[in-house]
Design a protein around this motif. Structure first.
Motif, short mmCIF file in Angstrom:
data_model
loop_
_atom_site.label_atom_id
_atom_site.label_comp_id
_atom_site.label_asym_id
_atom_site.label_seq_id
_atom_site.Cartn_x
_atom_site.Cartn_y
_atom_site.Cartn_z
N ASP A 193 0.84 -1.20 0.00
CA ASP A 193 0.00 0.00 0.00
C ASP A 193 0.88 1.25 0.00
OD1 ASP A 193 -1.98 1.86 0.21
OD2 ASP A 193 -2.71 1.20 2.19
N LEU A 194 0.93 1.94 -1.15
CA LEU A 194 1.73 3.16 -1.28
C LEU A 194 0.92 4.43 -1.03
CD1 LEU A 194 3.85 2.29 -4.49
CD2 LEU A 194 4.48 2.03 -2.09
N GLY A 195 -0.36 4.32 -0.81
CA GLY A 195 -1.18 5.50 -0.58
C GLY A 195 -2.08 5.77 -1.80
N SER A 196 -2.69 6.91 -1.85
CA SER A 196 -2.45 8.10 -1.02
C SER A 196 -3.14 7.98 0.35
CB SER A 196 -2.99 9.33 -1.73
OG SER A 196 -2.34 9.52 -2.96
N PHE A 197 -2.53 8.72 1.32
CA PHE A 197 -3.06 8.80 2.66
C PHE A 197 -3.44 10.27 2.94
CE2 PHE A 197 0.22 5.46 2.64
CZ PHE A 197 -0.57 4.35 2.91
N VAL A 198 -4.72 10.49 3.09
CA VAL A 198 -5.24 11.84 3.31
C VAL A 198 -5.51 12.02 4.79
CG1 VAL A 198 -7.06 13.51 2.76
CG2 VAL A 198 -6.24 11.91 1.00
N GLY A 199 -4.93 13.05 5.38
CA GLY A 199 -5.08 13.27 6.81
C GLY A 199 -6.50 13.65 7.19
N VAL A 200 -7.01 13.04 8.25
CA VAL A 200 -8.32 13.37 8.80
C VAL A 200 -8.16 14.11 10.11
CG1 VAL A 200 -10.52 12.44 9.62
CG2 VAL A 200 -9.37 11.36 7.68
N THR A 201 -7.42 13.53 11.05
CA THR A 201 -7.09 14.21 12.31
C THR A 201 -5.61 14.02 12.59
OG1 THR A 201 -7.61 12.24 13.65
CG2 THR A 201 -9.40 13.82 13.29
N GLY A 202 -4.96 15.09 13.04
CA GLY A 202 -3.55 15.04 13.38
C GLY A 202 -2.61 15.26 12.23
#
Length: 378
Positions: free
Chosen positions: A214-223
């Protein structure tokens, strides 16, 4: 007062009790020694992870290496000192974050190396509950308490043209501190420590709960804000350190890539663990196991003899009162005794004598084993 016929003498009760206690002690001694020699410490996975992320809107053309190293080889202690090193080589400046989760988070985090901490966050910024949306797999990751370090490489060096992938070389940033849980685990029984140990290291390269690919994308929700992804060209390494000559590797998962010891280097995220044996400590326990085996055999023999004697004991029988014998009856009785032979011969060796003989045999065996061990050590 002399004991009445049919009653057990008090000293026989004490002798039986002592024999039972000694036999029980030999059984317990053998059990404890066997348990210590064969004990296997816990191999549960380390509850922590560490990964490098890069903004999605920047070109991901650099090769990134992430290395985990202990301060002391093998990472002993309940809170071992660790160093996380980020190495970058390529053609463009690099900006990224080091995300550390679970027990892999570092206390008293310190930064060193040829890099500058980003302006948005100080070194070791703690986030109580980091939540990101994994766009690639369509799920939300609740990563819990995490530690984030924002860093920049204003310039990087070209990667060395090695095959099949570039080696881990170039500009490096190091982050050191103490981990939240033990990596090296032992099985202890009181003052004694088993000769076998295990090592469980943090997961390296991927966020907690995400698959290795899993390379993403990772979208920030909190923090965390923005969209982030893992660099497509990464190399991960865990340097355990030099093992002593008395330490042997029983098993490693995944298989160790270090030909002369224990260590891993891979191009995809992994979480390593291993089982090791201190051969020197195992050699010291082997003579003790031999002595415990001899004691177990002797104790079992003594106990069997005592049980046989108990099975032959007859219960007391109440004899009814009779008139005192007359003089002719007494004379006939004496004459009968004079010509009468005992029905049962006395045993050659009573249980107490057997216990003394067993102790002598054990002492002789122990002296012989100690002498042989000293000769081998020379």
């Amino acid at each position: 007062m002399p004991s009445q016929p049919g009653q057990k003498r008090p000293h026989r009760k004490w002798r039986s009790a002592i024999i039972a206690i000694v036999c029980l002690a030999t059984f317990l001694f053998f059990g404890v020694v066997s348990m210590i020699i064969n004990a296997q410490p816990s191999t549960r996975p380390f509850a922590g992870w560490v990964a490098v992320l890069q903004p999605d809107d920047e070109p991901m053309v650099d090769h990134v290496g992430l290395i985990v190293e202990p301060w002391v080889p093998g990472a002993p202690g309940t809170h071992p000192g660790l160093t996380y090193s980020v190495v970058v080589c390529g053609d463009r400046p690099f900006h990224g974050i080091l995300v550390i989760g679970g027990d892999a988070r570092l206390t008293d985090l310190r930064q060193s190396g040829l890099t500058s901490i980003g302006p948005d966050r100080p070194a070791g910024h703690d986030i109580p509950d980091l939540v990101v949306d994994d766009i690639g797999f369509g799920k939300r990751l609740d990563l819990g308490e995490t530690q984030i370090v924002d860093f920049d490489f204003a310039s990087v060096e070209p990667c060395l043209p090695t095959s099949p992938t570039p080696s881990i070389s170039g500009v490096a940033a190091r982050f050191t501190g103490t981990a939240g849980a033990s990596i090296q685990r032992h099985w202890n029984f009181g003052w004694w420590s088993a000769p076998r140990q295990s090592q469980a290291w943090p997961r390296i390269g991927a966020l907690g709960g995400s698959p290795p690919g899993d390379l993403g994308s990772f979208v920030g929700v909190t923090g965390l804000s923005g969209s982030w992804g893992r660099p497509p060209m990464e190399t991960f390494r865990v340097d355990v350190g030099t093992l002593t000559a008395q330490t042997s590797v029983d098993a490693a998962l995944p298989a160790s890539t270090e030909p002369m010891g224990l260590g891993w280097e891979m191009s995809s995220p992994f979480q390593p663990s291993a089982r090791l044996t201190d051969t020197s400590a195992l050699g010291r326990w082997q003579p003790t196991l031999v002595i415990a085996s001899i004691l177990l055999g002797l104790g079992g023999g003594v106990l069997a003899t005592q049980l046989f004697e108990w099975s032959r004991a007859k219960p007391a029988i109440d004899v009814p009162d009779r008139d005192p014998p007359t003089a002719p009856q007494l004379v006939r009785s004496d004459l009968a005794r004079a010509g009468q032979k005992p029905l049962h011969a006395k045993p050659f060796l009573r249980p107490s004598g057997l216990l003394i003989a067993s102790t002598a045999v054990v002492a002789s065996a122990a002296v012989w084993i100690v002498r042989m061990a000293r000769r081998r050590s020379r």
